[in-house]
Design a protein around this motif. Structure first.
Motif, PDB file in Angstrom:
ATOM      1  N   UNK A   1      34.098  50.773  21.122  1.00  0.00           N
ATOM      2  CA  UNK A   1      34.274  49.331  21.298  1.00  0.00           C
ATOM      3  C   UNK A   1      33.986  48.616  19.997  1.00  0.00           C
ATOM      4  N   UNK A   2      34.693  47.496  19.806  1.00  0.00           N
ATOM      5  CA  UNK A   2      34.492  46.719  18.589  1.00  0.00           C
ATOM      6  C   UNK A   2      34.819  45.251  18.839  1.00  0.00           C
TER       7      UNK A   2
ATOM      8  N   UNK B   1      38.354  51.257  23.872  1.00  0.00           N
ATOM      9  CA  UNK B   1      39.331  52.286  24.209  1.00  0.00           C
ATOM     10  C   UNK B   1      38.626  53.517  24.742  1.00  0.00           C
ATOM     11  N   UNK B   2      39.401  54.306  25.480  1.00  0.00           N
ATOM     12  CA  UNK B   2      38.923  55.580  25.967  1.00  0.00           C
ATOM     13  C   UNK B   2      39.914  56.630  25.484  1.00  0.00           C
ATOM     14  N   UNK B   3      39.431  57.597  24.727  1.00  0.00           N
ATOM     15  CA  UNK B   3      40.338  58.555  24.085  1.00  0.00           C
ATOM     16  C   UNK B   3      40.886  59.582  25.073  1.00  0.00           C
TER      17      UNK B   3
ATOM     18  N   UNK C   1      41.898  48.375  25.707  1.00  0.00           N
ATOM     19  CA  UNK C   1      41.744  47.177  26.531  1.00  0.00           C
ATOM     20  C   UNK C   1      41.122  46.081  25.691  1.00  0.00           C
ATOM     21  N   UNK C   2      41.615  44.871  25.866  1.00  0.00           N
ATOM     22  CA  UNK C   2      41.002  43.730  25.183  1.00  0.00           C
ATOM     23  C   UNK C   2      40.423  42.807  26.233  1.00  0.00           C
TER      24      UNK C   2
END
Lengths: 80, 271
Positions: B160-161, B227-229, B235-236
């Motif tokens: 997440x960022x 994100x999920x790798x 997702x935002x």
């Protein structure tokens, strides 16, 4: 044909391939004010087929484009 | 305007060719100062890309030395660098990519006493820290000193960022009020991380730094990107600056920097 504008700067890109010729063109245009004119010499082939289009996409105007005796092209660009 | 050498024009040609960046944007990058906090999984790709991009001055903070378990994801460090201070290992690679920049190293732990003196020389901070107390410390110091920063975190397959421009956009504390309690922090057996997601997230953070400096595009402000790798879903989530935020709200309760307790049940490090 009478040239309405004379060049404020000249860049000879003979022998300079794509895309570095566009890089040099951008550097020269960055030094000019809007409305000033750059005289650009481009090789025949990919350079003359690509650079003027890219220059137009960046908001500048091609005033004149003609082939010289050695096959290279002279292009007058007005900064947008 | 900076007079570029022909070598610089070649080196940065792919930036200069971008209409939004151009000669002017590259000149801004060369004049910019960016601090990377943590030379780990996130800081490693950020350090490499920011050096390559020609950020003129890059600071890098980390107190640790390189361990073999770092090498699975911290791509700025090589096997030969084991036991070397991470900041020196990172500096060596950054200058090998681009000798035309300055790299300043800080081989120390950031704390409430030293952080403001370090960050105040920089235009933008990339937070690549591995623990909650330091993430809160970076947020609080950046908000107090009005320095934009990129928050980042990864664990297992998730990242997440968000980007914070103090005074203008939501800060980390607008949503995460305080560090989580110890029982909410994963234990060692849960603390794996897929190496490449460090690159995915750290590179997004580097891109945010470049966008901020060149004033190109829209930053991840007021936005948490996660994100999920495993599924590669991104997702935002839209965020809003909170009036009751303890640090950037109307009546802040956090008025000085404090070192939060490290709420870890084991020595989880090096994200």
């Amino acid at each position: 044909m009478t040239k309405i504008k004379t060049a404020d700067a000249v860049k000879n890109c003979r022998g300079v391939g794509c895309p570095m010729n566009m890089v040099y063109t951008k550097v020269e245009l960055a030094k000019l004010q809007s409305g000033q004119v750059l005289e650009l010499i481009l090789d025949d082939g990919p350079p003359i087929n690509n650079v003027p289009g890219s220059v137009i996409k960046e908001g500048h105007k091609i005033l004149e484009q003609r082939q010289l005796a050695d096959g290279a092209w002279l292009v007058l660009v007005e900064k947008g | 305007m900076i007079d570029f050498t022909s070598e610089q024009l070649e080196r940065y040609s792919r930036h200069i060719l971008l209409q939004d960046v151009g000669v002017e944007g590259q000149a801004k990058l060369l004049g910019a100062k960016v601090l990377i906090v943590g030379a780990g999984g996130l800081g490693a790709p950020a350090a490499l890309y920011l050096a390559a991009a020609g950020i003129g001055t890059i600071g890098i903070v980390d107190s640790d030395t390189v361990e073999i378990s770092n090498l699975q994801r911290q791509v700025v460090h090589f096997t030969k660098d084991i036991d070397m201070p991470k900041v020196e290992s990172a500096k060596e690679k950054m200058l090998a990519i681009n000798p035309g920049i300055e790299v300043k190293t800080y081989q120390e732990c950031l704390n409430a006493d030293n952080i403001r003196a370090i960050i105040r020389d920089y235009d933008f901070v990339v937070d690549g820290t591995d623990n909650f107390p330091t993430k809160f410390l970076v947020n609080d110091a950046c908000v107090m000193d009005n320095i934009p920063f990129s928050h980042g975190g990864i664990l297992r397959f998730d990242g997440q960022t968000m980007t914070v421009v103090p005074g203008k956009s939501a800060c980390y504390r607008c949503f995460f009020r305080k560090p989580p309690p110890p029982d909410a922090v994963p234990t060692c057996s849960q603390a794996g991380v897929l190496g490449a997601i460090a690159g995915m997230l750290g590179t997004i953070q580097a891109a945010e730094a470049l966008k901020y400096v060149t004033e190109v595009g829209e930053l991840l402000t007021d936005t948490l990107l996660s994100f999920n790798a495993k599924t590669m879903n991104f997702r935002k989530v839209t965020l809003q600056k909170q009036k009751n935020c303890p640090i950037c709200g109307e009546n802040p309760t956090v008025t000085e920097l404090i070192d939060e307790e490290q709420a870890l049940t084991c020595n989880l490090r090096q994200y």
